[in-house]
Design an enzyme around this catalytic site. Sequence first.
Site, PDB file in Angstrom:
ATOM      1  N   ASP A  91       0.868  -1.188   0.000  1.00 41.05           N
ATOM      2  CA  ASP A  91       0.000   0.000   0.000  1.00 41.05           C
ATOM      3  C   ASP A  91       0.902   1.234   0.000  1.00 41.05           C
ATOM      4  O   ASP A  91       2.094   1.149   0.311  1.00 41.05           O
ATOM      5  CB  ASP A  91      -0.911   0.005   1.233  1.00 41.05           C
ATOM      6  CG  ASP A  91      -1.834   1.235   1.276  1.00 41.05           C
ATOM      7  OD1 ASP A  91      -2.369   1.616   0.214  1.00 41.05           O
ATOM      8  OD2 ASP A  91      -1.996   1.835   2.345  1.00 41.05           O
ATOM      9  N   CYS A 119      -4.303  -1.074  -2.266  1.00 35.16           N
ATOM     10  CA  CYS A 119      -4.434   0.379  -2.374  1.00 35.16           C
ATOM     11  C   CYS A 119      -5.402   0.664  -3.522  1.00 35.16           C
ATOM     12  O   CYS A 119      -5.119   0.288  -4.674  1.00 35.16           O
ATOM     13  CB  CYS A 119      -3.061   0.979  -2.663  1.00 35.16           C
ATOM     14  SG  CYS A 119      -3.061   2.759  -2.923  1.00 35.16           S
ATOM     15  N   CYS A 150     -11.006   3.452   0.372  1.00 33.27           N
ATOM     16  CA  CYS A 150      -9.561   3.594   0.560  1.00 33.27           C
ATOM     17  C   CYS A 150      -9.205   2.665   1.708  1.00 33.27           C
ATOM     18  O   CYS A 150      -9.920   2.631   2.722  1.00 33.27           O
ATOM     19  CB  CYS A 150      -9.244   5.041   0.913  1.00 33.27           C
ATOM     20  SG  CYS A 150      -7.557   5.309   1.515  1.00 33.27           S
TER      21      CYS A 150
HETATM   22  N1  DGL Z   1      -4.744   3.184   1.022  1.00 28.06           N
HETATM   23  C1  DGL Z   1      -4.717   3.968  -0.186  1.00 28.06           C
HETATM   24  C2  DGL Z   1      -5.964   3.696  -0.994  1.00 28.06           C
HETATM   25  O1  DGL Z   1      -6.636   2.703  -0.767  1.00 28.06           O
HETATM   26  C3  DGL Z   1      -4.441   5.402   0.128  1.00 28.06           C
HETATM   27  C4  DGL Z   1      -3.990   6.194  -1.034  1.00 28.06           C
HETATM   28  C5  DGL Z   1      -3.175   7.404  -0.701  1.00 28.06           C
HETATM   29  O2  DGL Z   1      -2.025   7.215  -0.285  1.00 28.06           O
HETATM   30  O3  DGL Z   1      -3.664   8.516  -0.919  1.00 28.06           O
HETATM   31  O4  DGL Z   1      -6.309   4.408  -1.898  1.00 28.06           O
END
Ligand code: DGL
Length: 290
Positions: free
Chosen positions: A23, A86, A196
């Site tokens: 991620d 992610c 997210c």
């Molecule tokens: N955990 C990421 C997602 O699911 C976060 C993305 C980010 O770093 O803005 O989109």
Amino acid sequence: MTSPATRGARELRAEHAPVGIFDSGLGGLSVLRAVRAQLPDESIIYVADSLYAPYGERDDDFIAERTLAIGQWLVTQGAKVLVVACNTATAQSIAMVRERLPIPLIGVEPGIKPAASQSKTRVAGVLATQVTLRSTRFQSLLERYAADCRFLCQPGHGLVQAIERCDVGSAELRTLLQSYLQPMLDAGADTLVLGCTHYPFLDAAIRDIVGERMALIDTSIAIARQVERVLDQSGLRGAADVPADLPRFCSTSDGAHLQQLAATLLQLEAPVERVVIPSPRTLAPDSQAA
Ligand code: DGL
């Protein structure tokens, strides 16, 4: 053609090879938690690209370059599959990265389909990064599954940054969340898609605001089941006779927050290795600042 002997040796190696999970930062830990629960025999290697988080504020090519570089690095560490935990990286780059890596990839996407089938008021909210919301992949999800349900899409500016600081409940964070959720409640939304992988760590703070008025849609359990299916289909399941170790945690940052969040929210006490994974635009030292 692969001979049965070669295939047998590959499957034997795969029994002990780790599942790679990546991620932009700490959010993928919510997916890791579900994968461990679903697949307790699997070893896991987790990469948090915290030095370059949040991806939601980055340009498309940067996200694609990071996803590819981290995927390639995980392959060198023996990962047998890659879970892109992610939404932002999946939306932006999974098709390209899938073509270039020699292992199966599993991506994540906001739970529009379950939300559309569950919502009674036919109004649902989506919290996700700006990059995810404006991606073609997300727009086509809406076209395919939104049906007669109205989706109120809200970029979660500031939320990933808060979680990266291990803030899952400060007064400032609650005020920010309130500003995102109140308009959804006012519009009659009864369902909230956590689009997210960082956001499941906010479930208590979100609950305090929405109470029982909204059902929260977190797809991490569905993702873990998909990982299981892919391992089974590819003959890559871990050996059941060997108990899996603690995950191997790696971070491109100092890892202190990864260690803290894993300990407090997942009850996993494990060291974090700092790793350097270069990609085209991070080669110059001064490009390391987020
Ligand atoms: N955990 C990421 C997602 O699911 C976060 C993305 C980010 O770093 O803005 O989109």
